[in-house]
Design a protein around this motif. Structure first.
Motif, PDB file in Angstrom:
ATOM      1  N   LEU B 585      59.261  35.712  51.042  1.00  0.00           N
ATOM      2  CA  LEU B 585      58.084  36.467  50.626  1.00  0.00           C
ATOM      3  C   LEU B 585      58.152  36.705  49.129  1.00  0.00           C
ATOM      4  O   LEU B 585      59.237  36.814  48.556  1.00  0.00           O
ATOM      5  N   ASN B 637      51.546  34.638  48.551  1.00  0.00           N
ATOM      6  CA  ASN B 637      52.526  35.694  48.748  1.00  0.00           C
ATOM      7  C   ASN B 637      53.843  35.197  49.332  1.00  0.00           C
ATOM      8  O   ASN B 637      54.613  35.962  49.860  1.00  0.00           O
ATOM      9  N   ARG B 796      48.237  31.036  61.889  1.00  0.00           N
ATOM     10  CA  ARG B 796      47.918  32.241  61.139  1.00  0.00           C
ATOM     11  C   ARG B 796      49.001  33.264  61.443  1.00  0.00           C
ATOM     12  O   ARG B 796      49.316  33.537  62.602  1.00  0.00           O
ATOM     13  N   LEU B 797      49.578  33.811  60.392  1.00  0.00           N
ATOM     14  CA  LEU B 797      50.619  34.808  60.578  1.00  0.00           C
ATOM     15  C   LEU B 797      49.946  36.148  60.782  1.00  0.00           C
ATOM     16  O   LEU B 797      48.935  36.441  60.159  1.00  0.00           O
ATOM     17  N   SER B 798      50.528  36.915  61.644  1.00  0.00           N
ATOM     18  CA  SER B 798      50.002  38.269  61.769  1.00  0.00           C
ATOM     19  C   SER B 798      50.474  39.012  60.529  1.00  0.00           C
ATOM     20  O   SER B 798      51.653  39.004  60.199  1.00  0.00           O
ATOM     21  N   SER B 799      49.566  39.615  59.852  1.00  0.00           N
ATOM     22  CA  SER B 799      49.903  40.150  58.526  1.00  0.00           C
ATOM     23  C   SER B 799      50.749  41.416  58.599  1.00  0.00           C
ATOM     24  O   SER B 799      51.276  41.865  57.615  1.00  0.00           O
ATOM     25  N   LEU B 802      55.334  41.763  57.697  1.00  0.00           N
ATOM     26  CA  LEU B 802      56.028  40.479  57.635  1.00  0.00           C
ATOM     27  C   LEU B 802      57.354  40.658  56.900  1.00  0.00           C
ATOM     28  O   LEU B 802      57.399  41.207  55.819  1.00  0.00           O
ATOM     29  N   LEU B 807      59.148  35.680  59.167  1.00  0.00           N
ATOM     30  CA  LEU B 807      58.491  34.526  58.562  1.00  0.00           C
ATOM     31  C   LEU B 807      59.283  33.263  58.854  1.00  0.00           C
ATOM     32  O   LEU B 807      58.737  32.245  59.266  1.00  0.00           O
ATOM     33  N   ASN B 810      58.832  32.299  62.433  1.00  0.00           N
ATOM     34  CA  ASN B 810      57.527  31.681  62.660  1.00  0.00           C
ATOM     35  C   ASN B 810      57.491  30.233  62.194  1.00  0.00           C
ATOM     36  O   ASN B 810      56.994  29.352  62.874  1.00  0.00           O
ATOM     37  N   ASP B 846      46.325  32.990  52.321  1.00  0.00           N
ATOM     38  CA  ASP B 846      47.319  34.043  52.417  1.00  0.00           C
ATOM     39  C   ASP B 846      48.210  33.948  53.650  1.00  0.00           C
ATOM     40  O   ASP B 846      49.420  33.916  53.562  1.00  0.00           O
ATOM     41  N   GLU B 847      47.574  33.921  54.796  1.00  0.00           N
ATOM     42  CA  GLU B 847      48.385  34.028  56.009  1.00  0.00           C
ATOM     43  C   GLU B 847      48.418  32.731  56.802  1.00  0.00           C
ATOM     44  O   GLU B 847      48.741  32.731  57.973  1.00  0.00           O
TER      45      GLU B 847
END
Lengths: 384, 1064
Positions: B585, B637, B796-799, B802, B807, B810, B846-847
């Motif tokens: 990140l 990010n 899509r990452l769950s925001s 994180l 991460l 995932n 972003d995600e």
């Protein structure tokens, strides 16, 4: 973590036959996944449910795309490996005149089209002889409920019938050949489609309760005989004028022939002739028929039935009822007297042959054209 | 005025209905080249128009011929309103400009519209008449051949390999011009497609010019990339390797096929190479005195390296086998050219700060190094000098000098090739890489893209100095890439430091060739593993042992490279795909702050990726990585790192030690139990992997005769005995290696996590293998079924909260699941191998994480695979070595008879009889000649440079296509998946159509270089850009060839067959 997008595109399109079958049968992705899980594929391959879900979605997407492109292109977009080849398709632009050498006329194609054009007997039995128009489509719901075939699958099958009908409707020449060339279906499937198209075009009634015992195969058999003998194409008349009205040579019954059939009426109208005919048949069959007395008693009724069916064929309404009439006038009476099939065959053979010995009867050729086909049909229709 | 382009529009088919009323279309065609446009007549009311136009003739400069694409637009005529465009076809006519490639382009092309996709097809015929001697026109470079293939193309032989060529051109991106606000998306997309087409044409022409200057005639390993820099412009850049190639005469091309069915071709990628696998003794590799007048990194671009610490990270995981120390030399931000100029570099497996080397003579014969004064250093290494009498000749000395000067002249001694003619590669040092973070700025003067040039020059210098630190004078398997997010751009370059054999770099005279043939033995198959750097002044601490193969030279215990496994390398067992995956990140930031943050993160990522790779390699029980590719992707990010490589067990390197887990807090009983449990799991995994990949290295102490690879050793002994002077057998450190366990210390949850992640990688299901190199080491009996595919996933990452761990997990799951899906999809092909697996990661939003995989699945024959685990070359050598001196003489005779122009390598003659027993069965069982049409119509695509079971007979030119697809009805097209699926299928279709039009039936070295996908589901919109390239070829099935040649054997074929028999 949620999956937004998940695709797999191969240079050759892989078709999983099991998933394809599920798709053809109209199952939703969820149902298909459940069915696949039940088939034990997870244990066999060690895959996870997520993998299976992704794979099924992917296949469904591919099938949808193939379906959408069905009417346009194309081998162009989906190179499908020749290994699963069963039929050759039409939409690959194969019938175009100017082919580049790199694109041969016949490119292997898989079962996709074959499978796509396959139909359920239960379904076809429901729509056989019905007008392939929008009105009927509303009935698909009912058919689906009745037969247990998913609505999606019904729709596909119905649309296939319609599509084939539309394409060959305007074409000259042999119906089966046309279907085969244009849809590149297997011989068997092409014959079936010819029957479906022929029935739809002539609107033969097949749905009546008393016809329920007949299978699609029975009708298809009759259709083939009728196409071979009773249509314009059957006479072998090459259309002299290409723009003439003889386009649908194989699809429409020969109007002139139907008109002429009235002449057969004399066989039952002329009492002498009828008696003579009966005595000829009885003489020949005496001792050879197990049901001789029943035959003798019923001869006039049967003969009247068969000849009247012929005489009535000038009217469209009666053409539609052809099979109803045949069953009512011939099959049912015989069946109620428990004629064995062999006796029916003996009778019909003798019945048609004896006419040749009737001196006063001048329409021998017409009789043969009519009776030859009818005999075949009746024999096929005669079962429980 | 050197060219006349002729175009004929023949017909169209399956056009879309443009007139709703009639359900038909009134189509006509505009043909445009440069500024000239022709039109066909309108063909009324048809979806299958037959225009049959006249020949439209364009008289143009050959410069334009190279730059401009032919643009064909199909329109619907409308009497009252503007004509509606149906779609376009761009045809790159470059393939018509080389003499040996295609002579005509003719075929059905899909008509493509950026909004609607493919809309019917059009039949076009294109020809070019060239008038003048092309070489006189220096603005153009017609005639220079381009190949994407990163090895010497199959039907050519390399006369000289000149070296690195690069070029870049920049322009404004039409998407960001003011006019884009008022024009339609279609117009904007088309402007972009056209511009990129023009720019690649120009780029190719410029590269061609450089090649001509170098007196080459071809570019091999051509890699062209687009950098979509957004506001600041569009950069098209390319690198490649200039070569002088000789077309092998056609009888020769038929030779192998007529003799050796099925196997030879696919097994020996270089079977065409003129280099005879001579079995004569005699050492080789002349000493290379390098006198690069070039001091360590300081001198470039680093105005102030002082402010930054030269921090050296030593991994906490103690004895790090190779390259345990990564020296990071970050330099402080320094302004240059008005833009922030951040630079951070990292050198894998070597250090970047050079110290003057004091070379010493390790063993007088084996290793020579001479040191010059001060910073000029020289790393010379040669595979044993041998001094068999031929060595000292004046000719050799001359050659040596030539090499030196040849390499010196080069600014960058880089080669984009990943596979080489036998004998080309002498030693391999290790992976060198460099990265630099830049802030993008509008390109003010597109004609002089100095900034971008300077950026790359800087990186290349760094690579060069890294290579030098490893005692290497060249970098092979070199590639460059970028990752852009907003205005920050990471430039990366990597390659493998190597010492090369000079003979391919020189203009080989007739004598030279002869000479080389005589003394050019293969520097034994372990040669490339031997360290090129000086043992006493190693650039980094490493465990050296004596080579497990020849026992004479030192080898490192682990070897990382970016190249393909050399064909002559001895591998034990099979290889496997090894990936390191990592996310970090980072705070969202602007401009400089962002760039600084990224620069600070980079070294840690590199380090961790490297650690992960090393751990996984150990876990597999292997000791070398090939085809290593580390991709660092920058997002808003986060940073993502993905390294892929193919792990193998090289017989020449020592057995890797296991992994030892050590806990930090030994007091806790349960903890210890946990540790020992982990340890057991790891040990089990290693054992399992060894079994899975069939890694059974021979016992070290075994006597030579009993060892499973006796012949080569005998041979090398033979060699040794002939070269008297080098016969001193050195002590072998036999105990070494086994003890060398790799210790992982678990001192915090992070480390725990790492160990866990190590164990989560699931091996492919049985029957599957995967690698990212061209072919799988240990499998060599490919059958002809191939399936190339592209798979794309976006998650899509769950925001919510994180963390790095989440991460990582995932990302790891994403990759693992993707692989699992592939295995499942392709299960019908078992046994098969996924080759050239190429992962690309991007962070479109972003995600969102997007992973794109392109690979090819190739089936192989399991039974044969079990029997023949050795490489074909080895086999032929084995066979050869069992024979006696006759054989040794054979190549001599052949060489003196036929001289270089007659490329009949004796190796081939050997294969003749080797293969015949195998081939007989096939041959006899073959029924009627296969119908020539049987395979036509299907165009194969593969990322590999060859097609299994087939022989490439002709290269038709490069395919380099760029497409944009946009939709404003995303839902209707089946959502993002439906949209992208259809688009990729369309791209494949267009590539195939272009190849077929060139007369080809396959694309090799196919690569999807870019797949940029953007969506806006709220607006129901999506856009995607795809860039693909490859080489269009004609291939002939070996089975077909057999029939042909058996029916009409050429004299050449016959003669060589008899020769082959004579040798037996």
């Amino acid at each position: 973590m949620t999956s937004e997008l998940d695709i797999f595109v191969g240079n050759t399109t892989l078709i999983d036959e099991d998933v394809y079958r599920l798709w053809l049968d109209g199952y939703s992705v969820t149902d298909a996944v459940a069915l696949r899980v039940r088939s034990g594929i997870l244990e066999q391959t060690g895959a996870t449910a997520a993998v299976l879900q992704s794979d099924t979605m992917d296949h469904y997407r591919t099938f949808h795309m193939l379906e959408r492109l069905l009417h346009l292109l194309h081998q162009l977009i989906f190179q499908i490996p020749p290994s699963r080849l069963t039929v050759y398709p039409f939409w690959m632009g194969l019938t175009q005149p100017s082919e580049s050498p790199a694109r041969p006329r016949q490119t292997p194609f898989p079962l996709f089209y074959g499978g796509y054009y396959a139909f359920d007997e239960a379904f076809v039995r429901e729509v056989l002889g019905k007008k392939l128009s929008k009105g009927t489509k509303k009935d698909l719901d009912d058919i689906s409920t009745k037969t247990g075939i998913t609505l999606k699958s019904c729709r596909r099958q119905f649309d296939n019938f319609k599509r084939v009908f539309k394409v060959v409707e305007e074409m000259r020449g042999s119906l089966v050949d046309n279907i085969q060339q244009h849809f590149l279906l297997s011989d068997r499937l092409a014959r079936d489609y010819a029957a479906i198209v022929f029935f739809a075009n002539n609107r033969f009634e097949t749905g009546k309760k008393k016809l329920q015992y007949l299978s699609f195969g029975d009708f298809a058999f009759c259709a083939e005989l009728m196409i071979q003998n009773w249509t314009l194409g059957a006479v072998g008349e090459a259309p002299t004028d290409p723009d003439s009205q003889m386009d649908d040579m194989d699809m429409d019954l020969d109007k002139e022939f139907l008109q002429d059939l009235k002449e057969l009426k004399v066989l039952v109208a002329d009492k002498d002739l009828l008696d003579l005919h009966k005595s000829l048949v009885c003489t020949a069959l005496r001792g050879k028929l197990g049901v001789f007395s029943e035959m003798e008693a019923n001869f006039k009724n049967l003969s009247r039935g068969l000849v009247n069916v012929a005489a009535k064929l000038t009217h469209n309404k009666d053409v539609r009822d052809l099979f109803v009439d045949l069953v009512e006038k011939f099959v049912e009476p015989c069946r109620s007297d428990h004629w064995p099939l062999s006796d029916v065959r003996f009778f019909l053979n003798q019945y048609s042959a004896s006419v040749h010995s009737l001196d006063g009867f001048r329409h021998q050729a017409l009789w043969d054209r009519y009776m030859g086909t009818l005999r075949g049909c009746l024999l096929r229709l005669y079962h429980d | 005025m050197p060219g006349k382009l002729k175009v004929k529009i023949v017909a169209g088919r399956h056009l879309p209905v443009m007139d709703r009323a009639s359900d038909l279309t009134d189509a006509f065609v505009e043909v445009k080249f440069g500024n000239t446009t022709f039109k066909t007549d309108v063909y009324l009311k048809s979806l299958n128009p037959q225009w049959n136009s006249e020949w439209f003739k364009f008289e143009v400069d050959d410069e334009d011929l190279q730059d401009e694409p032919l643009q064909i637009t199909v329109l619907d005529h409308d009497t009252y309103s503007a004509n509606d465009a149906i779609g376009k076809v761009y045809i790159d006519i470059d393939p018509l400009l080389y003499s040996e490639a295609a002579t005509v382009i003719s075929g059905w092309f899909p008509i493509y519209d950026t909004i609607h996709g493919i809309r019917g097809e059009i039949n076009v015929v294109v020809k070019v008449d060239l008038f003048n001697d092309l070489n006189r026109f220096r603005q153009s470079s017609c005639g220079v051949k381009f190949f994407c293939t990163t090895s010497i193309p199959k039907c050519y032989r390399a006369v000289i390999i000149h070296g690195f060529v690069e070029e870049l051109v920049v322009n404004e991106d039409p998407e960001y011009q003011w006019i884009d606000r008022i024009r339609t998306p279609r117009a904007s997309n088309e402007a972009r497609q056209r511009l990129i087409s023009l720019m690649s044409g120009e780029l190719q022409r410029k590269i061609g010019l450089k090649v001509l200057e170098m007196r080459g005639n071809a570019v091999v390993g051509y890699l062209q990339c687009f950098d979509l820099e957004g506001e600041s412009g569009l950069v098209v850049r390319a690198i490649g390797t200039a070569c002088t190639l000789d077309k092998l005469s056609s009888p020769a091309a038929f030779l192998p096929a007529c003799n050796s069915p099925s196997k030879e071709m696919k097994e020996i990628p270089f079977n065409e190479d003129p280099n005879p696998n001579t079995h004569s003794s005699g050492p080789s590799t002349p000493l290379k005195n390098q006198t690069y007048s070039f001091s360590p990194s300081k001198s470039y671009s680093r105005q102030s390296s002082s402010s930054d610490t030269d921090l050296s990270l030593t991994p906490k995981t103690a004895p790090y086998p190779q390259g345990p120390r990564i020296y990071l030399c970050p330099s402080s931000p320094s302004l240059s050219c008005g833009s922030l100029h951040l630079k951070k570099s990292c050198l894998l497996l070597s250090e970047s700060s050079l110290t003057p080397h004091h070379s010493s003579l390790v063993s007088p014969v084996l290793r020579k190094s001479v040191s010059f004064s001060g910073e000029l250093f020289l790393a010379a290494s040669g595979m044993g000098s041998g001094s068999a009498g031929k060595e000292g000749g004046p000719f050799k000395a001359l050659l040596r000098q030539q090499t030196q000067s040849a390499l010196e002249q080069r600014e960058f001694p880089f080669f984009t090739l990943t596979a080489f003619p036998p004998g080309f590669l002498v030693h391999v040092g290790g992976v060198v890489s460099a990265r630099s973070v830049k802030l993008l700025d509008r390109i003010h003067n597109p004609d002089e893209p100095e900034t971008r040039d300077a950026w790359w020059a800087e990186i290349r210098q760094e690579i060069k100095s890294h290579a030098k630190a490893l005692g290497c004078h060249a970098v092979v398997g070199y590639s460059e890439s970028t990752s852009i997010c907003e205005e920050v751009c990471i430039l990366s370059a990597s390659g493998t430091a190597a010492v090369l054999n000079p003979r391919f770099l020189q203009d080989g005279t007739v004598e030279g060739c002869l000479e080389q043939r005589l003394e050019e033995n293969l520097p034994t198959r372990c040669g490339f593993c031997h360290i090129p750097y000086d043992e006493l002044n190693m650039p980094f601490p490493a465990h050296l042992t004596y080579c497990y193969n020849c026992r004479k030279q030192k080898v490192p215990d682990v070897l990382f490279t970016t190249i393909d496994l050399p064909t002559d390398a001895t591998v034990i067992g099979k290889g496997c795909l090894i990936q390191a995956r990592l996310c970090r990140l980072k705070k969202k930031a602007q401009a400089e702050a962002n760039a600084t943050a990224i620069s600070n993160l980079l070294p840690f990522m590199e380090y961790e990726v490297h650690t992960q790779l090393m751990n996984k390699l150990k876990l597999k029980g292997m000791n070398a990585l090939f085809g290593l590719r580390i991709q660092i992707t920058v997002g808003e990010n986060m940073l993502m790192g993905l390294a892929s490589a193919t792990g193998v067990y090289l017989a020449a390197l020592p057995t890797p030690g296991g992994i030892q887990i050590a806990g930090k807090t030994p007091n806790d009983g349960s903890y210890e139990q946990h540790i020992s449990h982990m340890q057991k799991k790891i040990n089990d995994t290693i054992a399992k992997n060894k079994e899975l990949y069939e890694i059974n290295p021979p016992e070290i102490s075994e006597e030579i005769i009993g060892s499973p690879i006796p012949e080569p050793r005998q041979r090398s002994r033979l060699l040794r005995s002939q070269s008297e002077s080098s016969d001193e057998v050195t002590e072998l450190d036999l105990s070494h290696g086994k003890k060398d366990a790799f210790v992982l210390e678990i001192d915090d949850t992070d480390a725990m996590e790492d160990v866990h992640s190590l164990l989560t990688d699931v091996p492919p299901p049985s029957g599957f293998y995967s690698c990212n190199t061209e072919i799988m080491p240990g499998i060599n009996n490919w059958t002809s079924e191939i399936q190339m595919f592209t798979s794309v996933r976006v998650i899509r990452l769950s925001s919510l909260n994180l963390t790095n761990q989440a991460l990582n997990k995932n990302f790891n799951d994403l990759c693992e699941n993707l692989l699992k899906s592939l295995y499942f999809k392709l299960r019908s092909m078992i046994p098969c191998c996924l080759c050239h697996v190429n992962f690309t990661v991007s962070l479109p939003e972003d995600e969102l994480i997007q992973v794109t995989v392109t690979a090819v699945a190739i089936t192989f024959d399991k039974n044969q695979a079990l029997q023949t685990t050795k490489t074909p070359v080895e086999k032929s050598l084995q066979r050869a070595s069992t024979d006696n001196e006759e054989l040794l003489q054979f190549p001599l005779e052949l060489c003196s008879d036929s001289l270089p122009s007659h490329p009949f390598p004796p190796a081939k003659a050997v294969t003749v009889e080797k293969a015949s027993p195998v081939g007989d069965g096939n041959f006899r069982n073959r029924s009627a000649p296969p119908c020539a049409n049987s395979t036509v119509g299907v165009v194969k695509m593969t990322p590999l440079s060859f097609i299994p079971g087939a022989k490439i007979t002709k290269y038709l030119g490069i395919i380099n296509m760029f497409f944009i697809r946009e939709t404003t009805s995303l839902r209707e097209e089946g959502g993002v998946s439906g949209f992208l699926h259809a688009f990729i299928a369309e791209v494949f279709a267009m590539v195939r159509a272009h190849v077929a039009a060139l007369g080809g039936n396959a694309v090799v070295s196919y690569i999807m270089k870019q797949c940029v996908f953007m969506e806006n589901p709220n607006k129901n919109q999506a856009q995607c850009l795809i860039n693909v390239s490859g080489d269009a070829v004609v291939f002939v099935r070996e089975s077909d060839l057999e029939v042909v040649s058996s029916q009409q054997p050429t004299t050449n074929c016959q003669s060589s067959c008899t020769e082959g028999e004579v040798t037996t």
